[in-house]
Scaffold this active site. Structure first.
Site, PDB file in Angstrom:
ATOM      1  CE1 TYR A  97      55.201  42.262  33.717  1.00  0.00           C
ATOM      2  CE2 TYR A  97      56.248  42.172  31.559  1.00  0.00           C
ATOM      3  CZ  TYR A  97      55.370  41.647  32.486  1.00  0.00           C
ATOM      4  OH  TYR A  97      54.664  40.500  32.199  1.00  0.00           O
ATOM      5  CE  LYS A 141      56.894  38.967  34.548  1.00  0.00           C
ATOM      6  NZ  LYS A 141      56.241  37.941  35.370  1.00  0.00           N
TER       7      LYS A 141
HETATM    8  P1  NAP Z   1      46.337  39.281  35.557  1.00  0.00           P
HETATM    9  O1  NAP Z   1      45.222  38.860  34.689  1.00  0.00           O
HETATM   10  O2  NAP Z   1      46.446  40.693  35.968  1.00  0.00           O
HETATM   11  O3  NAP Z   1      46.375  38.330  36.841  1.00  0.00           O
HETATM   12  C1  NAP Z   1      47.391  38.476  37.790  1.00  0.00           C
HETATM   13  C2  NAP Z   1      46.999  37.770  39.060  1.00  0.00           C
HETATM   14  O4  NAP Z   1      48.070  37.947  40.011  1.00  0.00           O
HETATM   15  C3  NAP Z   1      45.746  38.353  39.696  1.00  0.00           C
HETATM   16  O5  NAP Z   1      44.958  37.342  40.210  1.00  0.00           O
HETATM   17  C4  NAP Z   1      46.317  39.235  40.777  1.00  0.00           C
HETATM   18  O6  NAP Z   1      45.446  39.446  41.871  1.00  0.00           O
HETATM   19  C5  NAP Z   1      47.511  38.418  41.234  1.00  0.00           C
HETATM   20  N1  NAP Z   1      48.417  39.288  41.986  1.00  0.00           N
HETATM   21  C6  NAP Z   1      49.018  40.417  41.555  1.00  0.00           C
HETATM   22  N2  NAP Z   1      49.682  40.991  42.552  1.00  0.00           N
HETATM   23  C7  NAP Z   1      49.508  40.215  43.648  1.00  0.00           C
HETATM   24  C8  NAP Z   1      49.945  40.302  44.985  1.00  0.00           C
HETATM   25  N3  NAP Z   1      50.698  41.313  45.423  1.00  0.00           N
HETATM   26  N4  NAP Z   1      49.585  39.331  45.842  1.00  0.00           N
HETATM   27  C9  NAP Z   1      48.818  38.313  45.421  1.00  0.00           C
HETATM   28  N5  NAP Z   1      48.357  38.188  44.177  1.00  0.00           N
HETATM   29  C10 NAP Z   1      48.702  39.129  43.285  1.00  0.00           C
HETATM   30  O7  NAP Z   1      47.750  38.955  34.833  1.00  0.00           O
HETATM   31  P2  NAP Z   1      48.152  37.802  33.796  1.00  0.00           P
HETATM   32  O8  NAP Z   1      48.195  38.407  32.465  1.00  0.00           O
HETATM   33  O9  NAP Z   1      47.360  36.573  34.026  1.00  0.00           O
HETATM   34  O10 NAP Z   1      49.665  37.580  34.235  1.00  0.00           O
HETATM   35  C11 NAP Z   1      50.099  36.461  34.942  1.00  0.00           C
HETATM   36  C12 NAP Z   1      51.605  36.352  34.793  1.00  0.00           C
HETATM   37  O11 NAP Z   1      51.947  36.238  33.415  1.00  0.00           O
HETATM   38  C13 NAP Z   1      52.359  37.571  35.310  1.00  0.00           C
HETATM   39  O12 NAP Z   1      53.547  37.165  35.968  1.00  0.00           O
HETATM   40  C14 NAP Z   1      52.697  38.337  34.051  1.00  0.00           C
HETATM   41  O13 NAP Z   1      53.832  39.147  34.199  1.00  0.00           O
HETATM   42  C15 NAP Z   1      52.937  37.182  33.094  1.00  0.00           C
HETATM   43  N6  NAP Z   1      52.792  37.550  31.684  1.00  0.00           N
HETATM   44  C16 NAP Z   1      51.627  38.056  31.220  1.00  0.00           C
HETATM   45  C17 NAP Z   1      51.528  38.414  29.875  1.00  0.00           C
HETATM   46  C18 NAP Z   1      50.268  38.988  29.302  1.00  0.00           C
HETATM   47  O14 NAP Z   1      50.335  39.554  28.199  1.00  0.00           O
HETATM   48  N7  NAP Z   1      49.129  38.847  29.937  1.00  0.00           N
HETATM   49  C19 NAP Z   1      52.636  38.229  29.026  1.00  0.00           C
HETATM   50  C20 NAP Z   1      53.807  37.708  29.556  1.00  0.00           C
HETATM   51  C21 NAP Z   1      53.877  37.365  30.875  1.00  0.00           C
HETATM   52  P3  NAP Z   1      44.691  40.886  42.048  1.00  0.00           P
HETATM   53  O15 NAP Z   1      43.947  41.107  40.770  1.00  0.00           O
HETATM   54  O16 NAP Z   1      43.841  40.657  43.219  1.00  0.00           O
HETATM   55  O17 NAP Z   1      45.799  41.882  42.254  1.00  0.00           O
END
Ligand code: NAP
Length: 296
Positions: A201, A205
């Site tokens: 991860y 990033k």
């Molecule tokens: P999340 O709630 O798990 O949502 C991720 C979304 O991406 C889901 O709708 C998922 O769809 C979709 N996705 C994942 N793999 C995919 C694929 N192969 N094809 C199409 N869609 C896909 O995650 P989040 O926390 O909102 O994270 C969003 C972004 O923020 C990510 O890049 C993550 O690394 C970044 N981020 C998150 C955090 C945190 O603490 N939450 C912190 C820093 C950065 P499915 O559920 O259908 O797979």
């Protein structure tokens, strides 16, 4: 004053100022009734900001990846509320259907971002895009020595290669149309700090951050701004998977001077800001949204 003169003046006023502005005058007028001067100035400022935001986002088209859940879903909703035509791309059809049910103006595209060719085709079919939010991301916790090749491939495919792939198609369209645009890649503070059990991860990033720099370097001359947001933890599905356990969460919280994790809306605020005209000279930046974590 004669009725016809009054009518002409009213029509002239509507013509010059516009119905939308008049609507906002009425809203502001109603909101400030009975308020103190200080409250009035705050309300006027807020309404002005809403009007400006709405204007610059209206008539534009945004593509948000990973819009089925979490940060992507809230970003898609916010942009739609600001008047942007939003295309929400994600993997799970039920998530997209429920988003469409919530906000019918949002266009939905089901896509597995790990499939390079299919993704390219579907993004090409979306057509002209003004704003791209490359948000989809995955994680799987493992000690470095235990990481399996299929997990390494999956995380790099979604978190890095799909960002590359989607941005390449979208930016090529922006260059061809000579209309500029703005791209925000959703990275993480994990790009800047090592985290146990986050080897792939963190690496994915860090790759996104560096890709953001090179895209900014090459696309700036085409008036395409490219930045990343780098949030710390928000308790979405992804965030809960890594940070629900107090044994992991508490030491992390202790390193955040603001003393809490993020609200999803705080990440959306940063994304929308980077897309907006208010960030017109912010380009090639990896913007931390982390309550001071990186200072500790
Ligand atoms: P999340 O709630 O798990 O949502 C991720 C979304 O991406 C889901 O709708 C998922 O769809 C979709 N996705 C994942 N793999 C995919 C694929 N192969 N094809 C199409 N869609 C896909 O995650 P989040 O926390 O909102 O994270 C969003 C972004 O923020 C990510 O890049 C993550 O690394 C970044 N981020 C998150 C955090 C945190 O603490 N939450 C912190 C820093 C950065 P499915 O559920 O259908 O797979």
């Amino acid at each position: 004053m004669r009725v016809s003169t009054l009518k002409s003046l009213t029509l002239f006023f509507v013509e010059v100022v516009g119905y939308r502005e008049i609507f906002w005058y009425i809203v502001t007028y109603k909101n400030v009734q009975g308020k103190t001067p200080r409250e009035r100035s705050i309300i006027c400022g807020q309404n002005l900001a809403r009007r400006m935001d709405n204007k610059q986002f209206q008539g534009k088209k945004a593509l948000v990846t990973g819009a089925g859940k979490g940060i992507g879903r809230e970003t898609a909703k916010r942009l739609a509320q600001l008047g942007t035509h939003v295309v929400a791309l994600s993997r799970t059809q039920e998530d997209l259907d429920s988003l469409k049910f919530e906000i019918p103006s949002i266009e939905i595209v089901q896509c597995e971002l790990q499939d390079w060719d299919c993704t390219r085709r579907k993004v090409q079919e979306i057509g002209a895009v003004d704003f791209l939010v490359n948000n989809a991301g995955v994680n799987k916790l493992d000690r470095f020595l235990d990481v399996k090749k299929e997990d390494l491939d999956c995380i790099m495919n979604v978190n890095f290669k799909a960002v590359f792939n989607v941005a390449q198609v979208v930016a090529a369209g922006m260059v061809d149309r000579k209309c500029g645009g703005a791209i925000v890649n959703v990275s993480s503070t994990a790009s800047m700090r090592g985290l146990e059990e986050h080897a792939v991860y963190c690496a994915s990033k860090a790759a996104v951050d560096k890709l953001t720099h090179v895209m900014a370097l090459e696309l700036g001359k085409h008036k395409i701004r490219v930045n990343s947001v780098n949030p710390t933890v928000a308790l979405t599905e992804l965030g809960r998977m890594a940070w629900s356990d107090p044994a992991k969460a508490d030491p992390m919280l202790a390193r955040i001077p603001m003393g809490r994790f993020l609200e999803v809306s705080e990440i959306v605020d940063a994304i929308v800001f980077l897309l907006s005209d208010q960030a017109s000279m912010i380009h090639g930046v990896n913007l931390p949204v982390e309550g001071g974590l990186l200072t500790s």
